[in-house]
Design a protein around this motif. Sequence first.
Motif, mmCIF file in Angstrom:
data_model
loop_
_atom_site.group_PDB
_atom_site.id
_atom_site.type_symbol
_atom_site.label_atom_id
_atom_site.label_comp_id
_atom_site.label_asym_id
_atom_site.label_seq_id
_atom_site.Cartn_x
_atom_site.Cartn_y
_atom_site.Cartn_z
ATOM 1 N N ALA A 26 0.829 -1.202 0.000
ATOM 2 C CA ALA A 26 0.000 0.000 0.000
ATOM 3 C C ALA A 26 0.868 1.259 0.000
ATOM 4 C CB ALA A 26 -0.936 -0.009 1.208
ATOM 5 N N ALA A 27 1.905 1.281 0.810
ATOM 6 C CA ALA A 27 2.761 2.465 0.899
ATOM 7 C C ALA A 27 3.537 2.690 -0.387
ATOM 8 C CB ALA A 27 3.731 2.308 2.080
ATOM 9 N N LEU A 28 3.914 1.606 -1.058
ATOM 10 C CA LEU A 28 4.653 1.723 -2.306
ATOM 11 C C LEU A 28 3.744 1.983 -3.496
ATOM 12 C CD1 LEU A 28 7.211 -1.231 -1.919
ATOM 13 C CD2 LEU A 28 7.736 1.213 -1.818
ATOM 14 N N GLY A 29 2.434 1.831 -3.281
ATOM 15 C CA GLY A 29 1.513 1.951 -4.400
ATOM 16 C C GLY A 29 1.730 0.852 -5.412
ATOM 17 N N ALA A 30 2.014 -0.349 -4.898
ATOM 18 C CA ALA A 30 2.340 -1.486 -5.761
ATOM 19 C C ALA A 30 1.520 -2.696 -5.344
ATOM 20 C CB ALA A 30 3.831 -1.795 -5.679
ATOM 21 N N PRO A 31 0.206 -2.665 -5.579
ATOM 22 C CA PRO A 31 -0.642 -3.774 -5.133
ATOM 23 C C PRO A 31 -0.313 -5.103 -5.800
ATOM 24 C CG PRO A 31 -1.857 -2.317 -6.600
ATOM 25 C CD PRO A 31 -0.573 -1.616 -6.278
ATOM 26 N N GLY A 32 0.333 -5.049 -6.970
ATOM 27 C CA GLY A 32 0.642 -6.285 -7.670
ATOM 28 C C GLY A 32 2.049 -6.784 -7.445
ATOM 29 N N ALA A 33 2.753 -6.217 -6.462
ATOM 30 C CA ALA A 33 4.126 -6.645 -6.205
ATOM 31 C C ALA A 33 4.155 -8.101 -5.760
ATOM 32 C CB ALA A 33 4.765 -5.756 -5.140
ATOM 33 N N GLY A 34 5.299 -8.735 -5.949
ATOM 34 C CA GLY A 34 5.454 -10.140 -5.605
ATOM 35 C C GLY A 34 5.471 -10.380 -4.113
ATOM 36 N N ALA A 35 5.811 -11.618 -3.756
ATOM 37 C CA ALA A 35 5.790 -12.021 -2.354
ATOM 38 C C ALA A 35 6.870 -11.302 -1.542
ATOM 39 C CB ALA A 35 5.993 -13.538 -2.254
ATOM 40 N N LEU A 36 6.550 -11.034 -0.298
ATOM 41 C CA LEU A 36 7.511 -10.493 0.664
ATOM 42 C C LEU A 36 8.260 -11.679 1.253
ATOM 43 C CD1 LEU A 36 8.311 -7.773 2.184
ATOM 44 C CD2 LEU A 36 6.879 -8.650 4.036
ATOM 45 N N ARG A 37 9.535 -11.789 0.920
ATOM 46 C CA ARG A 37 10.316 -12.946 1.340
ATOM 47 C C ARG A 37 11.450 -12.537 2.264
ATOM 48 N NH1 ARG A 37 12.220 -15.571 -4.058
ATOM 49 N NH2 ARG A 37 12.147 -13.418 -4.804
ATOM 50 N N VAL A 38 11.829 -13.438 3.150
ATOM 51 C CA VAL A 38 12.930 -13.175 4.077
ATOM 52 C C VAL A 38 14.230 -13.060 3.297
ATOM 53 C CG1 VAL A 38 14.273 -14.102 6.006
ATOM 54 C CG2 VAL A 38 11.779 -14.365 5.978
ATOM 55 N N LEU A 39 15.007 -12.031 3.593
ATOM 56 C CA LEU A 39 16.301 -11.830 2.946
ATOM 57 C C LEU A 39 17.373 -12.511 3.767
ATOM 58 C CD1 LEU A 39 17.900 -10.399 0.654
ATOM 59 C CD2 LEU A 39 18.179 -8.481 2.215
#
Length: 342
Positions: A26-39
Motif C-alpha cells: 500500500a505504501a509503495l503503491g504497488a498492489p501487484g508486487a510479488g511475495a515479501l520474502r525473508v532476505l
Amino acid sequence: MTQETVSVHTDDTADADPVLARRVRAALGAPGAGALRVLEGGRSGLTYVLHDGRSGHVVKAVPPGRPARGRHDVLRQSHALSALAGSGLPVPAVTARESDVPAWFAMELAEGDAVEPVLDVATDLEPDLAWERMVRAARVLGALHAVPLARLAEGIRSAGGELPAPATPHDELLRWQETMHAVPAELRPGSEELLAALHADVPGPVAPVLVHGDFRLGNLLCSGPRPTALVDWEIWGVGDPRVDLGWFGVFTDGALFPGVGRVVPGLPSEDELEELYRAAGGTAPQTAWFRALARMKMAAIMGHNLRRHREGRHHDPVQEQLPPTIAALIGSARGLLDGCAS
C-alpha cells in the motif's frame, strides 16, 4: 552474500509476513508486487525483499513486541540514508517508511554482492578485484566523512529524525568495553591488560563526522569493482572518523583471523588505505590507538557471539572456531600499543 539471495521457502508466492506485506504494498503503491520474502543474511530487526516488476525493495522492520531501540530502530537507519540522498555516495534510496508499530522502511534493492575477502573463505573473489574494491571503498569512506554535518542534520530532520550528539574516543572505548565484559573471562585472554592500556592513553577528539560504525567490504555492495550500495547502518552515529578507518583496517589482514579467515595476497595495507582515504576527503591521521581499539571491538563482538552460541541463544557451531582469533586480535592490539608490529 548478495542482496538478491533469499531464503528457500516451500511456497515462493506466500508472504513471509502477510500483514506487513499489505502495508508495504500500500505504501509503495504497488498492489501487484510479488511475495515479501525473508532476505538471507539480514541481522538487524527483520529483513525482507519484495520485487515489483523490474524494481526490487529491501524492507527492514522492527520485530513484533520489540522496542524500536538500538539495532531494531530501523527508522533511525532510514533517516541517515534519506539524508545522504543526492550526496553522490553509493547509498540505497529510501522508497517508503511507516512509523506505526511495528515500524518499517523500504529501500531500493541494489545490484551487486558484498564479499569480505579475508572472512568469506567460501567465496572465490579474485585478489585483483578484492584490491580494487578495497581501494574504492577507502575513497567512499573519505567522501562519507567529508559530508558536512549541517547538511546531514538538515536531511535527517527532514526525514523525521535528529542528529545524535557526537561520541568521543572515550565513549567508543566504554561502549565496546561493556561488550567485552559481557564475554566470559576465559574467552578473552589478555583483555583486561589491553583495556587498561587503552584507557591509559585515550586520544583527544577531532572534529566529528558521520560515522557508519561497521564500514567494511562486507557491507558495501559492488558490481564488479564498482560500489553500488553501502548498507547495514544499524550503529551509525556522529563521532571520530578514525573509528571507522581503524575498523576498516582490521579487514586488511587475514592473519588476524586464524582458523576462520584467510590471507588475501596483495590487499592494501592499513597505511595505504589511509592515504587513499585522506585523498578522498578524510582528514584525521590514523593512530595505533584507534587500530588497537578496532581489534578490541572485533574481539569483543566475536566473544559475545560465541557466548550467545554456547548459551543456546543463537545456534552456530562455526562460533566454536573463534577462540584463536579472539586471542590473536587482543594480542595484535597490545602489540600496536606497545609499539610493536601488528
